[in-house]
Design a protein around this motif. Structure first.
Motif, PDB file in Angstrom:
ATOM      1  N   GLU A 222       0.835  -1.204   0.000  1.00  0.00           N
ATOM      2  CA  GLU A 222       0.000   0.000   0.000  1.00  0.00           C
ATOM      3  C   GLU A 222       0.874   1.259   0.000  1.00  0.00           C
ATOM      4  N   THR A 223       0.230   2.371  -0.326  1.00  0.00           N
ATOM      5  CA  THR A 223       0.889   3.675  -0.302  1.00  0.00           C
ATOM      6  C   THR A 223       0.673   4.314   1.062  1.00  0.00           C
ATOM      7  N   TYR A 224       1.754   4.844   1.626  1.00  0.00           N
ATOM      8  CA  TYR A 224       1.738   5.507   2.929  1.00  0.00           C
ATOM      9  C   TYR A 224       2.335   6.901   2.785  1.00  0.00           C
ATOM     10  N   ASP A 225       2.030   7.759   3.731  1.00  0.00           N
ATOM     11  CA  ASP A 225       2.632   9.089   3.785  1.00  0.00           C
ATOM     12  C   ASP A 225       3.811   9.066   4.750  1.00  0.00           C
ATOM     13  N   LEU A 226       4.861   9.760   4.385  1.00  0.00           N
ATOM     14  CA  LEU A 226       5.943  10.089   5.306  1.00  0.00           C
ATOM     15  C   LEU A 226       5.848  11.585   5.521  1.00  0.00           C
ATOM     16  N   ARG A 227       5.739  11.985   6.772  1.00  0.00           N
ATOM     17  CA  ARG A 227       5.554  13.403   7.096  1.00  0.00           C
ATOM     18  C   ARG A 227       6.622  13.871   8.060  1.00  0.00           C
ATOM     19  N   LEU A 228       7.100  15.058   7.780  1.00  0.00           N
ATOM     20  CA  LEU A 228       8.058  15.726   8.654  1.00  0.00           C
ATOM     21  C   LEU A 228       7.419  17.003   9.162  1.00  0.00           C
ATOM     22  N   ARG A 229       7.743  17.328  10.403  1.00  0.00           N
ATOM     23  CA  ARG A 229       7.273  18.586  10.992  1.00  0.00           C
ATOM     24  C   ARG A 229       8.487  19.365  11.476  1.00  0.00           C
ATOM     25  N   THR A 230       8.386  20.686  11.318  1.00  0.00           N
ATOM     26  CA  THR A 230       9.425  21.577  11.829  1.00  0.00           C
ATOM     27  C   THR A 230       8.801  22.501  12.867  1.00  0.00           C
ATOM     28  N   ASP A 231       9.639  23.284  13.530  1.00  0.00           N
ATOM     29  CA  ASP A 231       9.107  24.211  14.524  1.00  0.00           C
ATOM     30  C   ASP A 231       8.393  25.400  13.885  1.00  0.00           C
ATOM     31  N   ALA A 232       8.411  25.504  12.552  1.00  0.00           N
ATOM     32  CA  ALA A 232       7.682  26.570  11.853  1.00  0.00           C
ATOM     33  C   ALA A 232       6.194  26.249  11.733  1.00  0.00           C
ATOM     34  N   LEU A 233       5.806  25.010  11.996  1.00  0.00           N
ATOM     35  CA  LEU A 233       4.411  24.590  11.870  1.00  0.00           C
ATOM     36  C   LEU A 233       3.707  24.741  13.207  1.00  0.00           C
ATOM     37  N   THR A 234       2.548  25.384  13.190  1.00  0.00           N
ATOM     38  CA  THR A 234       1.839  25.664  14.438  1.00  0.00           C
ATOM     39  C   THR A 234       0.531  24.904  14.591  1.00  0.00           C
TER      40      THR A 234
ATOM     41  N   PHE B  87      15.075  15.098   1.052  1.00  0.00           N
ATOM     42  CA  PHE B  87      14.279  16.197   1.595  1.00  0.00           C
ATOM     43  C   PHE B  87      13.575  16.979   0.482  1.00  0.00           C
ATOM     44  N   THR B  88      14.162  17.012  -0.711  1.00  0.00           N
ATOM     45  CA  THR B  88      13.555  17.734  -1.832  1.00  0.00           C
ATOM     46  C   THR B  88      12.236  17.111  -2.290  1.00  0.00           C
ATOM     47  N   ALA B  89      11.938  15.886  -1.876  1.00  0.00           N
ATOM     48  CA  ALA B  89      10.689  15.220  -2.265  1.00  0.00           C
ATOM     49  C   ALA B  89       9.497  15.668  -1.415  1.00  0.00           C
ATOM     50  N   PHE B  90       9.749  16.355  -0.316  1.00  0.00           N
ATOM     51  CA  PHE B  90       8.676  16.753   0.596  1.00  0.00           C
ATOM     52  C   PHE B  90       8.036  18.054   0.129  1.00  0.00           C
ATOM     53  N   THR B  91       6.706  18.078   0.164  1.00  0.00           N
ATOM     54  CA  THR B  91       5.982  19.289  -0.194  1.00  0.00           C
ATOM     55  C   THR B  91       5.210  19.799   1.024  1.00  0.00           C
ATOM     56  N   ALA B  92       5.054  21.106   1.069  1.00  0.00           N
ATOM     57  CA  ALA B  92       4.336  21.744   2.167  1.00  0.00           C
ATOM     58  C   ALA B  92       2.847  21.456   2.046  1.00  0.00           C
ATOM     59  N   HIS B  93       2.211  21.166   3.166  1.00  0.00           N
ATOM     60  CA  HIS B  93       0.772  20.910   3.200  1.00  0.00           C
ATOM     61  C   HIS B  93       0.118  21.859   4.201  1.00  0.00           C
TER      62      HIS B  93
ATOM     63  N   TRP C 212      -2.502  19.915  11.559  1.00  0.00           N
ATOM     64  CA  TRP C 212      -2.749  19.455  10.193  1.00  0.00           C
ATOM     65  C   TRP C 212      -1.673  19.915   9.211  1.00  0.00           C
ATOM     66  N   GLN C 213      -0.731  20.724   9.652  1.00  0.00           N
ATOM     67  CA  GLN C 213       0.350  21.183   8.785  1.00  0.00           C
ATOM     68  C   GLN C 213       1.496  20.178   8.795  1.00  0.00           C
ATOM     69  N   SER C 214       2.132  20.009   7.636  1.00  0.00           N
ATOM     70  CA  SER C 214       3.277  19.101   7.554  1.00  0.00           C
ATOM     71  C   SER C 214       4.012  19.309   6.245  1.00  0.00           C
ATOM     72  N   PHE C 215       5.128  18.639   6.140  1.00  0.00           N
ATOM     73  CA  PHE C 215       5.840  18.479   4.880  1.00  0.00           C
ATOM     74  C   PHE C 215       5.745  16.991   4.590  1.00  0.00           C
ATOM     75  N   ARG C 216       5.249  16.638   3.395  1.00  0.00           N
ATOM     76  CA  ARG C 216       4.877  15.244   3.175  1.00  0.00           C
ATOM     77  C   ARG C 216       5.275  14.740   1.803  1.00  0.00           C
TER      78      ARG C 216
ATOM     79  N   ILE D  67       4.714   8.298   9.992  1.00  0.00           N
ATOM     80  CA  ILE D  67       4.301   7.430   8.894  1.00  0.00           C
ATOM     81  C   ILE D  67       2.810   7.193   9.065  1.00  0.00           C
ATOM     82  N   LEU D  68       2.049   7.483   8.008  1.00  0.00           N
ATOM     83  CA  LEU D  68       0.597   7.433   8.095  1.00  0.00           C
ATOM     84  C   LEU D  68      -0.023   6.585   7.002  1.00  0.00           C
TER      85      LEU D  68
END
Length: 161
Positions: free
Chosen positions: A84-96, A119-125, A99-103, A141-142
């Motif tokens: 199956e397809t899963y999301d990999l999400r990263l969060r930084t301290d810029a996200l408040t 890291f270049t594969a992650f897009t802001a959500h 529901w915000q992430s880089f994914r 991982i979601l």
């Protein structure tokens, strides 16, 4: 002296589901041996009922403080799953907001595989913030966004050059 090409992480995974928002997805995170490897396994059933739609495992970096990963190219996972397809999400301290992430998405292969995601594969959500690897806080991982059976195991996580 040469710099190491990887930095192994020692995640303390936690399980989170849409039930925190009223959803009805069911799942669990367990520590077990999966095809001869010690792993954290996320399993469950994702339901879209009641505005739900996810189960996840996640961990904080640096005890919840920021972690500077700017010396690395991306994140690598040793994973085994159900195709199956899963999301990999990263969060930084810029996200408040939660529901915000880089994914980015990846497919969990049916045999143990190392997946390297730059890291270049992650897009802001749902944020205008720019991704900054010097400010990482959390990795997740979601199984998300569609009715599905989640079954993914992770035996290692590392940053790579």
């Amino acid at each position: 002296m040469a710099q190491a090409q990887t930095l192994d992480l020692d995640p303390q995974w936690e399980y989170v589901a849409d039930t925190v928002m009223g959803g009805v997805s069911r799942g669990q995170a367990t520590q077990e041996v999966v095809q001869a490897r010690d792993a954290t396994r996320l399993s469950g059933l994702v339901s879209l009922d009641n505005n739900g739609g996810f189960v996840q495992i996640a961990f904080d970096l640096a005890g919840g403080d920021t972690f500077d990963a700017s010396a690395f190219t991306g994140i690598a996972l040793d994973v085994l799953g159900n195709g199956e397809t899963y999301d990999l999400r990263l969060r930084t301290d810029a996200l408040t907001r939660p529901w915000q992430s880089f994914r980015t998405e990846f497919t969990a292969p049916v045999k143990w595989t190392t997946i390297e995601i730059p890291f270049t594969a992650f897009t802001a959500h749902r944020t205008d913030a720019a991704f900054d690897p010097r400010r990482l806080r959390r990795v997740g991982i979601l199984a998300i966004g569609r009715e599905m059976q989640a079954d993914i195991s992770v035996s290692a996580v590392r940053f790579y050059r």
